[in-house]
Design an enzyme around this catalytic site. Sequence first.
Site, mmCIF file in Angstrom:
data_model
loop_
_atom_site.group_PDB
_atom_site.id
_atom_site.type_symbol
_atom_site.label_atom_id
_atom_site.label_comp_id
_atom_site.label_asym_id
_atom_site.label_seq_id
_atom_site.Cartn_x
_atom_site.Cartn_y
_atom_site.Cartn_z
ATOM 1 N N GLY A 1 0.882 -1.179 0.090
ATOM 2 C CA GLY A 1 0.051 0.072 -0.118
ATOM 3 C C GLY A 1 0.814 1.345 0.173
ATOM 4 O O GLY A 1 2.124 1.323 -0.437
ATOM 5 N N SER A 2 0.332 2.539 0.566
ATOM 6 C CA SER A 2 1.129 3.561 0.513
ATOM 7 C C SER A 2 2.209 3.539 1.523
ATOM 8 O O SER A 2 2.175 2.917 2.375
ATOM 9 C CB SER A 2 0.114 4.770 0.686
ATOM 10 O OG SER A 2 -0.451 4.663 1.819
ATOM 11 N N THR A 3 3.142 4.505 1.146
ATOM 12 C CA THR A 3 4.115 4.654 2.022
ATOM 13 C C THR A 3 3.862 5.191 3.667
ATOM 14 O O THR A 3 4.290 4.738 4.382
ATOM 15 C CB THR A 3 5.464 5.260 1.565
ATOM 16 O OG1 THR A 3 5.866 4.869 0.419
ATOM 17 C CG2 THR A 3 6.509 5.701 2.535
ATOM 18 N N VAL B 1 1.000 4.957 5.143
ATOM 19 C CA VAL B 1 0.334 3.654 5.998
ATOM 20 C C VAL B 1 1.374 2.597 6.226
ATOM 21 O O VAL B 1 1.464 2.185 7.404
ATOM 22 C CB VAL B 1 -1.016 3.116 5.125
ATOM 23 C CG1 VAL B 1 -1.522 1.846 5.914
ATOM 24 C CG2 VAL B 1 -1.865 4.155 5.074
ATOM 25 N N GLY B 2 2.058 2.347 5.395
ATOM 26 C CA GLY B 2 3.252 1.335 5.722
ATOM 27 C C GLY B 2 4.180 1.751 6.705
ATOM 28 O O GLY B 2 4.526 0.850 7.533
ATOM 29 N N GLU C 1 5.719 -3.295 0.820
ATOM 30 C CA GLU C 1 5.712 -2.932 -0.481
ATOM 31 C C GLU C 1 4.901 -1.906 -0.682
ATOM 32 O O GLU C 1 3.764 -1.685 -0.864
ATOM 33 C CB GLU C 1 5.042 -4.091 -1.364
ATOM 34 C CG GLU C 1 5.760 -5.481 -1.362
ATOM 35 C CD GLU C 1 6.994 -5.697 -2.239
ATOM 36 O OE1 GLU C 1 7.200 -4.740 -2.973
ATOM 37 O OE2 GLU C 1 7.648 -6.534 -2.043
HETATM 38 N N1 LIG Z 1 5.137 -1.693 -3.833
HETATM 39 C C1 LIG Z 1 4.147 -2.498 -4.240
HETATM 40 O O1 LIG Z 1 4.184 -3.583 -4.529
HETATM 41 C C2 LIG Z 1 2.749 -1.979 -4.367
HETATM 42 C C3 LIG Z 1 1.819 -2.641 -5.070
HETATM 43 C C4 LIG Z 1 0.452 -1.996 -5.169
HETATM 44 C C5 LIG Z 1 0.313 -0.796 -4.545
HETATM 45 N N2 LIG Z 1 1.125 -0.122 -4.001
HETATM 46 C C6 LIG Z 1 0.905 1.143 -3.429
HETATM 47 O O2 LIG Z 1 -0.317 1.251 -2.751
HETATM 48 C C7 LIG Z 1 -0.675 2.742 -2.901
HETATM 49 C C8 LIG Z 1 -2.205 2.573 -3.246
HETATM 50 O O3 LIG Z 1 -2.806 1.699 -2.564
HETATM 51 P P1 LIG Z 1 -4.047 2.130 -1.484
HETATM 52 O O4 LIG Z 1 -4.591 3.499 -1.677
HETATM 53 O O5 LIG Z 1 -5.149 1.056 -1.169
HETATM 54 O O6 LIG Z 1 -3.056 2.294 -0.307
HETATM 55 P P2 LIG Z 1 -3.334 2.495 1.384
HETATM 56 O O7 LIG Z 1 -2.123 2.586 2.008
HETATM 57 O O8 LIG Z 1 -4.205 3.500 1.333
HETATM 58 O O9 LIG Z 1 -4.021 1.031 1.766
HETATM 59 C C9 LIG Z 1 -3.617 -0.311 1.733
HETATM 60 C C10 LIG Z 1 -4.285 -1.099 2.604
HETATM 61 O O10 LIG Z 1 -4.224 -0.767 3.912
HETATM 62 C C11 LIG Z 1 -5.379 -0.485 4.774
HETATM 63 N N3 LIG Z 1 -4.990 0.414 5.424
HETATM 64 C C12 LIG Z 1 -5.187 1.843 5.202
HETATM 65 N N4 LIG Z 1 -4.878 2.422 6.449
HETATM 66 C C13 LIG Z 1 -4.734 1.571 7.629
HETATM 67 C C14 LIG Z 1 -4.461 1.494 8.896
HETATM 68 N N5 LIG Z 1 -4.224 2.627 9.721
HETATM 69 N N6 LIG Z 1 -4.446 0.270 9.435
HETATM 70 C C15 LIG Z 1 -4.688 -0.836 8.989
HETATM 71 N N7 LIG Z 1 -4.886 -0.992 7.381
HETATM 72 C C16 LIG Z 1 -4.832 0.284 6.804
HETATM 73 C C17 LIG Z 1 -6.292 -0.348 3.420
HETATM 74 O O11 LIG Z 1 -7.779 -0.447 3.859
HETATM 75 C C18 LIG Z 1 -5.680 -1.164 2.254
HETATM 76 O O12 LIG Z 1 -6.323 -2.676 2.402
HETATM 77 C C19 LIG Z 1 0.146 3.317 -3.789
HETATM 78 O O13 LIG Z 1 1.030 4.125 -3.056
HETATM 79 C C20 LIG Z 1 0.795 2.231 -4.377
HETATM 80 O O14 LIG Z 1 2.138 2.732 -5.053
HETATM 81 C C21 LIG Z 1 2.420 -0.539 -3.812
#
Ligand SMILES: NC(=O)c1ccc[n+]([C@@H]2O[C@H](COP(=O)([O-])OP(=O)(O)OC[C@H]3O[C@@H](n4cnc5c(N)ncnc54)[C@H](O)[C@@H]3O)[C@@H](O)[C@H]2O)c1
Length: 500
Positions: free
Chosen positions: A247-249, A251-252, A269
Amino acid sequence: MSAAADDFAKRYSLKLADPSLLITQGLVAGRWRSAPEDSKFPVYEPASGTVLLECANFTRNEIIEAIQSAETGQKQYFKSTTAKERGALLRIWHDLIQANKEDLAGILSLENGKTLEEAKGEVAYAASFVAWFSEEATRSYGDVIPSSYRHTTVMTFKEPVGVCGIITPWNFPAAMITRKIAPALAAGCSVVIKPPSETPFSALALAELAMRAGIPSTVIHVVPTKDRSAASELATNPIVKKLSFTGSTGVGKYLAGLASQTMKKVSMELGGNAPFIVFEDADLDLAALGAMQCKFRSTGQTCVCANRIFIHRDVVDTFAEKLKERVQQLKLGLGIATGVTQGPLVNLAAVKKIESHVEDALKLGGELVCGGKRPTGLGEGYFYEPTIVKNATPDMIVSRDETFGPLAAIFPFSDEDDVVEQANETEFGLASYFYSKDVHRCMRVARALESGMVGVNVGMMSAAETPFGGVKESGYGREGSKYGLDEYQTIKAVTLGPGQ
Ligand SMILES: NC(=O)c1ccc[n+]([C@@H]2O[C@H](COP(=O)([O-])OP(=O)(O)OC[C@H]3O[C@@H](n4cnc5c(N)ncnc54)[C@H](O)[C@@H]3O)[C@@H](O)[C@H]2O)c1
Ligand SMILES: O=CCCC(=O)O
């Protein structure tokens, strides 16, 4: 379940061959269930902005229950299966995914928006990880190490890390899940998956197929929730030994911080800001094709999408024309409709983000080549025209921030060292691409770019055999490939005496 499928068939002309794959409940502790008080959240169909279906909305309590079930399930699973048997289960699961690919692609396309062709491609990609790890399961070797103590031998055993918490994004609703759970199950782990709330139905259908394949229901749990705080249980619960997040950096970073409190093994990731460089000696047709693949795939919503397109000044106008010709052939619409080659963005926030990037670029001197607005005649869906902006500069937002949408921002450059420096001028380091026919330059630039993956004369690198992952703030850990299994294993060193 079948009422939902009937509704699908009526509203979208999508008749599923197996309506029981359309599941709106969660899989907790061995059975499909609704959430307490039948709580649900809406999932939208992005081409119209209307509610597609509602999905069960679980609380922290069920996530804890799933984690506890996964603990018992994992111990039993690992004790009762050999690596070969786990590989065989994964192979059956793979075959079931392939057998149901049309249904899976239809569900995926409707919940995510991507075109049916792209959705079929994603299902095949998702299945390829299951096939890959069905084979890797049996190739997990330990070592025998010469000891520095007399009459003593050191051996290593690879062991499953235990219960894995899996959190994934909406942009690849199937592949981001199989890329994690196939190696986890191959290693002998159990999983608790929190699927993205924008696209939960692909995960649920995949879990149903996993159970039909014979994977024990206490080894795989899927707990959809809209409650982020509840989801963070997967990062804090001490029973969970591994957190794998895509997901996003932002949240990561937050979740990695939480996971550090119990010293979990963690894979991250995260986001990217990929440079795509075309040198003056490049094959421009090949480069334009590559730019289409890596900029407009999934409507620009992949973490490895080109975000900054650096083109040598000598060829910038020719390249922009070639790209424009291709971009103008894209046909926007509902992903499952015939002839559509570009779907909508995932939601209104995504449309507003690309709008703000384009507006900023034009204000700061960018030149609009094509696109640049929401299309007319497509109703209330989350569409934005595929857009090219020339004369982009480092002070624009698009230079720093992942657009995650169909904006090709073209930055002119004159010098190799300078463009490599600009390409690396970002906190991200997931993917980079460049085009050149000079083999010395290819080696030099591939080594100089700061990213986990580099595409040389290709616009598409994702594959089960290729290690996927980033450096810098794009995260750590590698998925797929011969390294992917390690992320779900620990190494135990056994020193065997008598030692005299
Ligand atoms: N590097 C990779 O392999 C890869 C692959 C796909 C997407 N991405 C990245 O993901 C992002 C887009 O995806 P997104 O908008 O779903 O990202 P996001 O970080 O908003 O959400 C990712 C996941 O985390 C969950 N989440 C969000 N906040 C949380 C919290 N506080 N506690 C627990 N879970 C939480 C969301 O519900 C979702 O399931 C982009 O930045 C993209 O570059 C990276
Ligand atoms: O969005 C990131 C994942 C896309 C891919 O695996 O190619």
